[in-house]
Design a protein around this motif. Structure first.
Motif, mmCIF file in Angstrom:
data_model
loop_
_atom_site.group_PDB
_atom_site.id
_atom_site.type_symbol
_atom_site.label_atom_id
_atom_site.label_comp_id
_atom_site.label_asym_id
_atom_site.label_seq_id
_atom_site.Cartn_x
_atom_site.Cartn_y
_atom_site.Cartn_z
ATOM 1 N N ASP A 161 -6.240 -6.292 24.973
ATOM 2 C CA ASP A 161 -8.011 -7.254 24.577
ATOM 3 C C ASP A 161 -8.043 -8.590 23.922
ATOM 4 N N LEU A 162 -8.082 -9.015 25.139
ATOM 5 C CA LEU A 162 -7.183 -10.279 25.677
ATOM 6 C C LEU A 162 -8.753 -11.343 25.112
ATOM 7 N N PRO A 163 -8.627 -12.295 25.002
ATOM 8 C CA PRO A 163 -10.460 -13.576 25.171
ATOM 9 C C PRO A 163 -10.568 -13.831 26.295
ATOM 10 N N PRO A 164 -11.463 -14.028 26.903
ATOM 11 C CA PRO A 164 -12.050 -14.478 27.907
ATOM 12 C C PRO A 164 -10.793 -15.638 28.321
ATOM 13 N N GLY A 165 -10.577 -15.271 30.028
ATOM 14 C CA GLY A 165 -10.036 -16.078 30.634
ATOM 15 C C GLY A 165 -8.532 -16.492 30.917
ATOM 16 N N VAL A 166 -7.903 -15.494 29.627
ATOM 17 C CA VAL A 166 -6.319 -15.035 29.441
ATOM 18 C C VAL A 166 -6.063 -13.798 29.998
ATOM 19 N N THR A 167 -5.300 -14.137 30.657
ATOM 20 C CA THR A 167 -4.325 -13.182 32.172
ATOM 21 C C THR A 167 -3.027 -12.610 31.070
#
Length: 356
Positions: free
Chosen positions: A285-291
């Motif tokens: 459930d990664l934050p936006p912009g983090v791959t």
């Protein structure tokens, strides 16, 4: 009502068992361990405190066939692995040269103590055809990727990144005392970060701090992890670890509501990540912009703090130069590359060194 099997009834195992017994979704709790008196005492304590059926089970968790038989006959909905050959707290308070050297090398040097039981458990699960969730407390940030390389990854780890999340939430609440609830806080961080976070002692290099993301937008606030009051290392950490682990265990039960949390080693990844647990499955459930690639690479770099240089595709652990240097005058062979088939021999050598 769910059946949960807890393997290992040390301090943390008993804390988690008590928390699970207090969950109304848990109707039957199996507490398994090698020591009959210890297992009986833990079971009696838990059943005396909660309205839950609690059964003590004698189990040598290093015997794959015994673990496989227990899984096949008890058919638990969830397995919680808390056992290790030796406690990670064993060296606290020791000041002899061997203990100082082994502690300075990083906890990965004691991987043979932490890896043996989850390795046996995962082999047993495969042998028994057990497909339910397995949560591993035993140094999951490192044991997880080793087991993943062998095709034996547990579902998820416990503690570590979840502990960091609770510490960041505590710091946020201290500055927002009137808020009804804390915002979503997501953590990307490694076990190697935990001691600094618990002691409110951030690394000098900001790039080496765990990564904290606040709100759905993922606003970075890494300092938040280090702002709660510091706590010296010791078994008090177990209280925080249990509080951090229990929401994960509850979310893995049948029919549990979804949970957004941060936890170590989902499906054997190195270090910890934000996850979403729903229908007993775990997803990042990664934050936006983090791959995922970026998050994994960060945690792989941070594993150096525990003494891990890299883990090969075959699951062999290579230790850092700093780890090797720490034990060079005591027993340099302890920091040689560690393949899975040498963990028993290496554990015996560690025992010899730490007895002297």
């Amino acid at each position: 009502m769910s059946t949960v099997l807890v393997i290992g009834v040390g301090d943390l195992g008993e804390r988690l068992a008590a928390g699970l017994a207090g969950n109304p979704a848990v109707g039957r709790l199996l507490l398994a361990g090698r020591s009959v008196p210890a297992v009986a005492a833990a079971a009696t304590t838990v059943l005396s405190s909660h309205d839950c059926l609690v059964e003590p089970v004698r189990l040598d968790a290093l015997r794959v066939e015994d673990v496989a038989s227990l899984l096949a006959t008890s058919r638990p909905d969830l397995v919680v692995q808390c056992a290790s050959r030796r406690s990670p707290w064993e060296l606290v308070g020791r000041d002899d040269p061997a203990a100082r050297a082994v502690a300075a090398a990083g906890i990965a040097l004691r991987l043979p103590y932490q890896l043996a039981v989850p390795h046996a458990l995962m082999r047993a699960a495969r042998e028994a055809g057990f497909s339910g969730p397995i949560a591993n407390l035993s140094l999951p940030d490192v044991t997880g990727p080793v087991l993943a390389a062998l095709g034996l990854a547990p579902t998820i780890g416990l503690g570590n990144a979840s502990v960091i999340q609770l510490r960041a939430r505590a710091a946020w609440r201290a500055t927002h005392p009137d808020a009804a609830k804390a915002p979503l806080i997501r953590v990307i961080g490694h076990h190697a970060h935990v001691y600094g976070v618990m002691q409110a002692d951030p690394p000098t290099d900001p790039d080496h701090r765990c990564r904290i993301y606040v709100d759905e937008q993922g606003n970075r606030d890494d300092d938040l992890a280090y702002q709660a009051p510091g706590l010296a290392p010791g078994q008090r950490y177990n209280h925080v670890t249990a509080a951090a682990a229990l929401p994960v265990l509850a979310a893995l039960l049948p029919d549990a509501p979804p949970l957004r949390w941060s936890a170590p080693a989902p499906h054997g990844l190195p270090g910890g990540y934000p996850v979403r647990i729903h229908n007993r499955t775990v997803a990042l459930d990664l934050p936006p912009g983090v791959t995922a690639e970026e998050a994994i690479a960060f945690n792989q770099r941070m594993s150096n703090g525990d003494g891990v240089d890299h883990i090969t595709a075959a699951g062999t652990v290579h230790f850092t130069p700093a780890c090797q240097e720490a034990v060079a005058d005591i027993a340099p062979e302890l920091a040689e590359p560690l393949p899975i088939d040498e963990i028993d021999t290496r554990a015996a050598r560690l025992d010899d060194v730490l007895r002297n």
